[in-house]
Every structure is written in structure tokens, then in C-alpha cells.
Design an enzyme around this catalytic site. Sequence first.
Site, PDB file in Angstrom:
ATOM      1  N   LYS A 102      -8.199   1.872  -1.612  1.00 61.30           N
ATOM      2  CA  LYS A 102      -8.979   1.726  -0.373  1.00 61.30           C
ATOM      3  C   LYS A 102      -9.485   3.106   0.026  1.00 61.30           C
ATOM      4  O   LYS A 102      -8.700   4.050   0.116  1.00 61.30           O
ATOM      5  CB  LYS A 102      -8.090   1.130   0.712  1.00 61.30           C
ATOM      6  CG  LYS A 102      -8.808   0.869   2.026  1.00 61.30           C
ATOM      7  CD  LYS A 102      -8.018  -0.140   2.847  1.00 61.30           C
ATOM      8  CE  LYS A 102      -8.614  -0.380   4.210  1.00 61.30           C
ATOM      9  NZ  LYS A 102      -8.366   0.728   5.133  1.00 61.30           N
ATOM     10  N   CYS A 115      -6.746   7.198   5.152  1.00 60.01           N
ATOM     11  CA  CYS A 115      -6.060   7.491   6.413  1.00 60.01           C
ATOM     12  C   CYS A 115      -6.544   8.827   6.989  1.00 60.01           C
ATOM     13  O   CYS A 115      -6.473   9.860   6.323  1.00 60.01           O
ATOM     14  CB  CYS A 115      -4.553   7.529   6.206  1.00 60.01           C
ATOM     15  SG  CYS A 115      -3.676   7.867   7.752  1.00 60.01           S
ATOM     16  N   ASN A 128     -15.560  -3.435   4.337  1.00 67.42           N
ATOM     17  CA  ASN A 128     -14.696  -3.321   5.522  1.00 67.42           C
ATOM     18  C   ASN A 128     -15.329  -2.382   6.556  1.00 67.42           C
ATOM     19  O   ASN A 128     -15.899  -1.356   6.201  1.00 67.42           O
ATOM     20  CB  ASN A 128     -13.318  -2.786   5.079  1.00 67.42           C
ATOM     21  CG  ASN A 128     -12.421  -2.368   6.234  1.00 67.42           C
ATOM     22  OD1 ASN A 128     -12.060  -1.204   6.347  1.00 67.42           O
ATOM     23  ND2 ASN A 128     -12.083  -3.294   7.093  1.00 67.42           N
ATOM     24  N   GLN A 132       0.826  -1.211   0.000  1.00 66.23           N
ATOM     25  CA  GLN A 132       0.000   0.000   0.000  1.00 66.23           C
ATOM     26  C   GLN A 132       0.861   1.262   0.000  1.00 66.23           C
ATOM     27  O   GLN A 132       1.805   1.389   0.789  1.00 66.23           O
ATOM     28  CB  GLN A 132      -0.924   0.040   1.218  1.00 66.23           C
ATOM     29  CG  GLN A 132      -1.914   1.201   1.096  1.00 66.23           C
ATOM     30  CD  GLN A 132      -2.847   1.324   2.275  1.00 66.23           C
ATOM     31  OE1 GLN A 132      -2.429   1.700   3.357  1.00 66.23           O
ATOM     32  NE2 GLN A 132      -4.114   1.004   2.068  1.00 66.23           N
TER      33      GLN A 132
HETATM   34  C1  LIG Z   1      -4.078   0.966  14.109  1.00 66.47           C
HETATM   35  C2  LIG Z   1      -4.680   1.104  12.742  1.00 66.47           C
HETATM   36  C3  LIG Z   1      -3.857   1.414  11.669  1.00 66.47           C
HETATM   37  C4  LIG Z   1      -4.397   1.518  10.373  1.00 66.47           C
HETATM   38  N1  LIG Z   1      -3.547   1.755   9.321  1.00 66.47           N
HETATM   39  C5  LIG Z   1      -4.054   1.740   8.050  1.00 66.47           C
HETATM   40  C6  LIG Z   1      -3.182   1.828   6.921  1.00 66.47           C
HETATM   41  O1  LIG Z   1      -1.951   1.886   7.028  1.00 66.47           O
HETATM   42  N2  LIG Z   1      -3.760   1.837   5.687  1.00 66.47           N
HETATM   43  C7  LIG Z   1      -5.123   1.748   5.509  1.00 66.47           C
HETATM   44  O2  LIG Z   1      -5.590   1.764   4.375  1.00 66.47           O
HETATM   45  N3  LIG Z   1      -5.947   1.631   6.554  1.00 66.47           N
HETATM   46  C8  LIG Z   1      -5.448   1.612   7.810  1.00 66.47           C
HETATM   47  N4  LIG Z   1      -6.294   1.425   8.867  1.00 66.47           N
HETATM   48  C9  LIG Z   1      -7.734   1.185   8.625  1.00 66.47           C
HETATM   49  C10 LIG Z   1      -8.030  -0.314   8.536  1.00 66.47           C
HETATM   50  O3  LIG Z   1      -7.402  -0.898   7.415  1.00 66.47           O
HETATM   51  C11 LIG Z   1      -9.546  -0.567   8.456  1.00 66.47           C
HETATM   52  O4  LIG Z   1     -10.042   0.066   7.305  1.00 66.47           O
HETATM   53  C12 LIG Z   1     -10.293  -0.028   9.672  1.00 66.47           C
HETATM   54  O5  LIG Z   1      -9.639  -0.412  10.871  1.00 66.47           O
HETATM   55  C13 LIG Z   1     -11.749  -0.518   9.697  1.00 66.47           C
HETATM   56  O6  LIG Z   1     -11.802  -1.917   9.782  1.00 66.47           O
HETATM   57  P1  LIG Z   1     -12.094  -2.657  11.192  1.00 66.47           P
HETATM   58  O7  LIG Z   1     -13.327  -2.005  11.780  1.00 66.47           O
HETATM   59  O8  LIG Z   1     -12.287  -4.092  10.802  1.00 66.47           O
HETATM   60  O9  LIG Z   1     -10.914  -2.424  12.075  1.00 66.47           O
HETATM   61  C14 LIG Z   1      -5.783   1.343  10.170  1.00 66.47           C
HETATM   62  C15 LIG Z   1      -6.599   1.041  11.265  1.00 66.47           C
HETATM   63  C16 LIG Z   1      -6.074   0.919  12.537  1.00 66.47           C
HETATM   64  C17 LIG Z   1      -6.988   0.570  13.682  1.00 66.47           C
END
Ligand SMILES: Cc1cc2nc3c(=O)[nH]c(=O)nc-3n(C[C@H](O)[C@H](O)[C@H](O)COP(=O)(O)O)c2cc1C
EC number: 1.3.1.-
Length: 320
Positions: free
Chosen positions: A140, A99, A200, A69
Site C-alpha cells: 500500500k 504511513c 483509495n 499489514q
Molecule cells: C486513523 C487512521 C489510521 C490509519 N492507519 C493506517 C494503517 O495502519 N495502515 C495503512 O496502510 N494506512 C492507514 N491509514 C490510511 C488509510 O488506510 C487510507 O489509506 C486513508 O485513510 C485514505 O482513505 P480514506 O480517504 O477512504 O479514508 C490510516 C488512516 C486513518 C484515518
Amino acid sequence: MARLALAPMQGLADDVMREVLTAIGGYDWCVTEFIRVTDALLPARAFRRMAPELDNAGRTGAGTPVAIQLLGSDPVCLAENAARAAEFGPLAVDLNFGCPAPMVNRHGGGAILLNDPELLHTIVATVRRAMPPQVPLTAKMRLGVKDTARTLDCALALATGGAAELVVHARTKEEGYTPPAHWHWIARIAEAVAVPVVANGEVWNVADWEGIREVSGCADVMLGRGAVADPLLARRIKGEAIAGAEAWAVVEPALADFWRRVTAKLEPRHCPGRIKLWLGLLRRTWPEAEALYQRIRPARDCAAVEAGLAAAGILPAPVA
Ligand SMILES: Cc1cc2nc3c(=O)[nH]c(=O)nc-3n(C[C@H](O)[C@H](O)[C@H](O)COP(=O)(O)O)c2cc1C
């Protein structure tokens, strides 16, 4: 069969966590933490550092393919870096438009780009042109910055620009990680675009997975925090009936493996925080993890963590 992905999570799902979770199993692919692209062509070692799997034919030790990514806002610079990333043979190159971090958004990257669908289109089209055709480009996104007024414009911009697949985290930037995720918006996006959509947001258990699929109409789902809170979630979703002591017996050696890998990779002062972070999520679903978390929480150094893990029988007792 519906596919399951392990989400990119900066500071949480690094190569160590990807290695451990994909070894437990159930994932069809995973995605690296974002690699920040500003104004330079990154050296090969920057890609290798964030994605050591590139030296293993783009797969984790368990054989799960890894997408790289990138996060940035400059179309040309992203394109040059994507072309370089593609040379390593990843599963795909993925662009981050979700992000919410203020630091990242101030520099025009991540979710803030969802205010500008035209720029999204330019970025994806420029990056797509620069990459070899056989490497897929994916994106994403969140639903928007403040609201959903331009959600469909953004999704269409990404898909018509050349993204082969969209992952939709069904919240706006301003909503951060506050529940609920608006799964019905994923359905609206999937109806609007001609490419596959991966759903997601807020999937913590098998019932949530069933829910997100039903509401979104999407077969494929990406698991984020739920994957870390329950390392067996992907296997449960894929139909394995594993629970209780039998399930914890899978998690315990994974914790030992995680600790070994974390201490091999990071400076000692960063290691206790990493296992506390994992235990902090694990204790949402596992009473065993709650006890371990309480035991390890006061640990300030690696020796104290290891004493806690040994007392719980997860690491061998230190030789006196
Ligand atoms: C600690 C943390 C770091 C994340 N870092 C990224 C990232 O580097 N790139 C990204 O596209 N999404 C990032 N996300 C978002 C997750 O990929 C995901 O979209 C989000 O947590 C929602 O899914 P969930 O409810 O299953 O956790 C991050 C989420 C968390 C909690």
C-alpha cells in the site's frame, strides 16, 4: 463484480471495528492495523493481538478474509516477520508504504520510503523470497513524500519486486489527509504496472465510489474513513437501497455490539474515547449520531457512556 476493501486504520479499524463493519457487510476483504517491525522477530502473540482473526482461519466472524499489514524498513527483518505472519494463513501479507506519522517516518518506515524506490524494490523482493509462494504479498503506497516526481518509479519498484497487488492512497505524505485525493494518479500507476491496482482516498458516498472508479479506471476500491462514517456504505455501493430509519436501525445494534466488544477488550479508561471517535465520524452522515455524540461527549467513564446509550435506547436501561 468489483471488489471492496475495508482499509487498515490504526487506532480506528482494530479487530472490534473490523468485526462490526464486516458483520454489517459488503466487504470482500479487510486489512489489520499496521504491525510495527523494527529489529526483532515478533512473537506469535504479537500477530494474534493485532489480528485475532488468525485464530478464526484468518476471517472475521462474518467470514471476511483479513490481510496482515506490516510496517518497517529493514528488508531482512521484514522478511522474517512476513514469513512468520504467513504461517498463520492470512489472506495476504501487506506492506505499508503510506504511513505519514513522524514517529514512524523518523525510524525510516512508512511513507518516507517513497523517497527511495531502490530500497522499496529490495524490501519487496526480500520479503517475497522469504514467504511461502501460496501467500500473496501486497503493498500500500501513497503518491510520494513531497511530490509525484517518483510516483511511477515507486509503483514499478513494488510491482517488479514481487507485490501481487498495489493499493494506492492518492495523496503524498505531505498532503496528509487534506482533500482532494488525486484519483487521476491512480490511473497513471495502473497503466504503468502489470499488477492489479486498488484505488483509495476520499470515498465517502456512492457518488465518490463511482467517481474514483471512473477517474482511476480501477474496478476495486478500498474504503477508509468513509466506511466508519457510514457503516452501510459498502452495502449501498453493492446496490442495496437502504436509507433513513431503516438504515439507522442497522447502525444502532452495531453501536451496542461495538460497545460490548470494546469494553471486553480494552481497559475501562480507554473505552469512552473509542465510541466518541466512532460517533465523531458517524455524525458526518447521520443526524441521529450527532444527537448521540452530543449526549456522550461529556462522558468520562464507561458508566456515563452506558447511561447515554441507554437513554438513546441503544443499550437496555440499567436495572435500578
Ligand atoms: C486513523 C487512521 C489510521 C490509519 N492507519 C493506517 C494503517 O495502519 N495502515 C495503512 O496502510 N494506512 C492507514 N491509514 C490510511 C488509510 O488506510 C487510507 O489509506 C486513508 O485513510 C485514505 O482513505 P480514506 O480517504 O477512504 O479514508 C490510516 C488512516 C486513518 C484515518
